[in-house]
Design a protein around this motif. Structure first.
Motif, PDB file in Angstrom:
ATOM      1  N   ARG A 165      -4.987  -6.043  45.416  1.00 14.69           N
ATOM      2  CA  ARG A 165      -5.112  -7.176  44.508  1.00 14.69           C
ATOM      3  C   ARG A 165      -3.800  -7.938  44.451  1.00 14.69           C
ATOM      4  O   ARG A 165      -2.709  -7.355  44.365  1.00 14.69           O
ATOM      5  N   GLY A 166      -3.907  -9.264  44.478  1.00 16.88           N
ATOM      6  CA  GLY A 166      -2.705 -10.085  44.469  1.00 16.88           C
ATOM      7  C   GLY A 166      -1.870  -9.893  43.221  1.00 16.88           C
ATOM      8  O   GLY A 166      -0.633  -9.854  43.280  1.00 16.88           O
ATOM      9  N   ALA A 167      -2.532  -9.742  42.070  1.00 21.16           N
ATOM     10  CA  ALA A 167      -1.789  -9.545  40.819  1.00 21.16           C
ATOM     11  C   ALA A 167      -1.030  -8.228  40.840  1.00 21.16           C
ATOM     12  O   ALA A 167       0.115  -8.140  40.371  1.00 21.16           O
ATOM     13  N   ASP A 168      -1.652  -7.185  41.408  1.00 23.83           N
ATOM     14  CA  ASP A 168      -0.970  -5.889  41.480  1.00 23.83           C
ATOM     15  C   ASP A 168       0.254  -5.959  42.383  1.00 23.83           C
ATOM     16  O   ASP A 168       1.323  -5.420  42.059  1.00 23.83           O
ATOM     17  N   VAL A 169       0.108  -6.625  43.529  1.00 24.30           N
ATOM     18  CA  VAL A 169       1.234  -6.750  44.449  1.00 24.30           C
ATOM     19  C   VAL A 169       2.355  -7.572  43.819  1.00 24.30           C
ATOM     20  O   VAL A 169       3.544  -7.249  43.958  1.00 24.30           O
ATOM     21  N   ALA A 170       1.991  -8.627  43.088  1.00 18.49           N
ATOM     22  CA  ALA A 170       3.010  -9.457  42.433  1.00 18.49           C
ATOM     23  C   ALA A 170       3.762  -8.670  41.366  1.00 18.49           C
ATOM     24  O   ALA A 170       5.000  -8.715  41.297  1.00 18.49           O
ATOM     25  N   ASN A 171       3.036  -7.937  40.529  1.00 14.13           N
ATOM     26  CA  ASN A 171       3.687  -7.131  39.491  1.00 14.13           C
ATOM     27  C   ASN A 171       4.570  -6.053  40.108  1.00 14.13           C
ATOM     28  O   ASN A 171       5.685  -5.798  39.633  1.00 14.13           O
ATOM     29  N   TRP A 172       4.059  -5.421  41.152  1.00 16.80           N
ATOM     30  CA  TRP A 172       4.845  -4.392  41.832  1.00 16.80           C
ATOM     31  C   TRP A 172       6.102  -4.993  42.462  1.00 16.80           C
ATOM     32  O   TRP A 172       7.189  -4.406  42.378  1.00 16.80           O
ATOM     33  N   GLY A 173       5.966  -6.164  43.091  1.00  9.58           N
ATOM     34  CA  GLY A 173       7.119  -6.792  43.724  1.00  9.58           C
ATOM     35  C   GLY A 173       8.191  -7.188  42.721  1.00  9.58           C
ATOM     36  O   GLY A 173       9.388  -6.961  42.954  1.00  9.58           O
ATOM     37  N   VAL A 174       7.778  -7.769  41.600  1.00 14.92           N
ATOM     38  CA  VAL A 174       8.757  -8.137  40.568  1.00 14.92           C
ATOM     39  C   VAL A 174       9.456  -6.898  40.027  1.00 14.92           C
ATOM     40  O   VAL A 174      10.681  -6.889  39.821  1.00 14.92           O
ATOM     41  N   PHE A 175       8.697  -5.842  39.812  1.00 12.83           N
ATOM     42  CA  PHE A 175       9.285  -4.607  39.295  1.00 12.83           C
ATOM     43  C   PHE A 175      10.277  -4.010  40.282  1.00 12.83           C
ATOM     44  O   PHE A 175      11.370  -3.571  39.893  1.00 12.83           O
ATOM     45  N   ARG A 176       9.939  -4.001  41.576  1.00 20.38           N
ATOM     46  CA  ARG A 176      10.825  -3.410  42.573  1.00 20.38           C
ATOM     47  C   ARG A 176      12.085  -4.251  42.776  1.00 20.38           C
ATOM     48  O   ARG A 176      13.185  -3.709  42.964  1.00 20.38           O
ATOM     49  N   ILE A 177      11.967  -5.563  42.725  1.00 19.32           N
ATOM     50  CA  ILE A 177      13.145  -6.419  42.882  1.00 19.32           C
ATOM     51  C   ILE A 177      14.093  -6.249  41.703  1.00 19.32           C
ATOM     52  O   ILE A 177      15.315  -6.142  41.869  1.00 19.32           O
ATOM     53  N   SER A 178      13.538  -6.212  40.509  1.00 19.82           N
ATOM     54  CA  SER A 178      14.390  -5.998  39.334  1.00 19.82           C
ATOM     55  C   SER A 178      15.045  -4.627  39.383  1.00 19.82           C
ATOM     56  O   SER A 178      16.217  -4.467  39.006  1.00 19.82           O
ATOM     57  N   ALA A 179      14.318  -3.618  39.863  1.00 21.08           N
ATOM     58  CA  ALA A 179      14.901  -2.283  39.983  1.00 21.08           C
ATOM     59  C   ALA A 179      16.013  -2.265  41.036  1.00 21.08           C
ATOM     60  O   ALA A 179      17.022  -1.569  40.867  1.00 21.08           O
ATOM     61  N   ALA A 180      15.851  -3.034  42.125  1.00 24.48           N
ATOM     62  CA  ALA A 180      16.895  -3.091  43.146  1.00 24.48           C
ATOM     63  C   ALA A 180      18.168  -3.730  42.609  1.00 24.48           C
ATOM     64  O   ALA A 180      19.280  -3.235  42.844  1.00 24.48           O
ATOM     65  N   PHE A 181      18.034  -4.816  41.855  1.00 20.75           N
ATOM     66  CA  PHE A 181      19.215  -5.446  41.269  1.00 20.75           C
ATOM     67  C   PHE A 181      19.859  -4.545  40.220  1.00 20.75           C
ATOM     68  O   PHE A 181      21.086  -4.472  40.118  1.00 20.75           O
ATOM     69  N   SER A 182      19.035  -3.848  39.446  1.00 22.21           N
ATOM     70  CA  SER A 182      19.584  -2.922  38.456  1.00 22.21           C
ATOM     71  C   SER A 182      20.369  -1.804  39.127  1.00 22.21           C
ATOM     72  O   SER A 182      21.460  -1.424  38.674  1.00 22.21           O
TER      73      SER A 182
END
Length: 257
Positions: A165-182
């Motif tokens: 699902r596109g919404a799931d991939v988008a939420n997962w991507g935002v979460f992973r990018i924020s975790a990478a910067f953190s």
């Protein structure tokens, strides 16, 4: 003669099923191989990456053979490529975290310009040190085995022929990018904090003694302190990065509702 023909027909059908399943697995593995840490670096020759993709396919195929759909249209092709890209991007973000952490640390210690990298993607030397040391540590800790486990587990979340699902991939991507910067800021925090305290101290000294050229005294000391801090803190920072990477592989699709 008839039993022999039947046996040959069954063997041919079995071989066709294996080839079809191997092709679908290779699509997912091949898409991810271009982005995987260590194995998907630009310095690795394309033939080596192709051989690694074939080897991973042979390792993963027996575990997912019973879940392979029958031959059909182009739908499984697209889904497998997308799934492979999602897996590769999730792991590649950990390499980006090392690069960002090295860049922040180098800028804080005035080493980004003095030892700036030369190449297609110029980076400070600290970034190269973090990336090379982190990848070497991950491979020594069994990254190749964990990646195979991740591929096998991915078929439970993204099965053959099913578009995520596109919404799931988008939420997962935002979460992973924020975790990478953190993670990157956490690794660079000792350098940023030490540079901030040191610069505040230099400012106080310059305020008290305006005639003293503190820049000529403070800049070399800041650079030396950054190198010493790099030697002391790198093992702890790389251990933090490795533990975070292992935690991600244990639960790679966290952040998806």
């Amino acid at each position: 003669m008839i039993p022999l023909i039947d046996m040959l027909t069954d063997a041919t059908n079995l071989a066709q099923g294996w080839l079809w399943a191997a092709f679908l697995v290779f699509l997912r593995v091949g898409a991810a191989m271009a982005l995987l840490p260590a194995f998907g670096e630009h310095s690795v020759p394309q033939r080596i990456r192709l051989a690694l993709g074939v080897c991973y396919t042979l390792v993963i195929l027996p575990a997912v053979l019973d879940r392979t759909p029958p031959p059909q249209g182009t739908l499984p092709f697209a889904t497998e490529v997308i799934a492979g890209l999602v897996i590769g991007i999730g792991l590649r973000l950990f390499v980006f975290a090392l690069q960002i952490a090295g860049t922040l640390a180098a800028q804080s210690t005035s080493l980004s310009q003095l030892f700036g990298g030369q190449g297609n993607e110029p980076q400070p030397t600290m970034s190269h040190i973090f990336v090379m040391a982190g990848l070497a540590l991950a491979v020594m800790a069994g990254l190749h085995v964990r990646i195979a486990e991740l591929f096998i587990y991915s078929y439970d979340v993204m099965p053959f022929g099913a578009f995520p699902r596109g919404a799931d991939v988008a939420n997962w991507g935002v979460f992973r990018i924020s975790a990478a910067f953190s993670l990157a800021f956490s690794m660079a925090a000792p350098f940023i904090a030490a540079a901030l305290i040191y610069n505040i101290a230099l400012g106080v000294i310059n305020r008290a003694m305006p005639q003293l050229m503190v820049i000529f005294v403070g800049a070399p000391a800041l650079t030396l302190g950054g190198l010493v801090l790099l030697a002391v803190a790198s093992p702890l920072l790389l251990r933090l990065w490795l533990n975070t990477l292992n935690a991600y592989i244990d639960n790679p699709f966290a952040g998806v509702p």
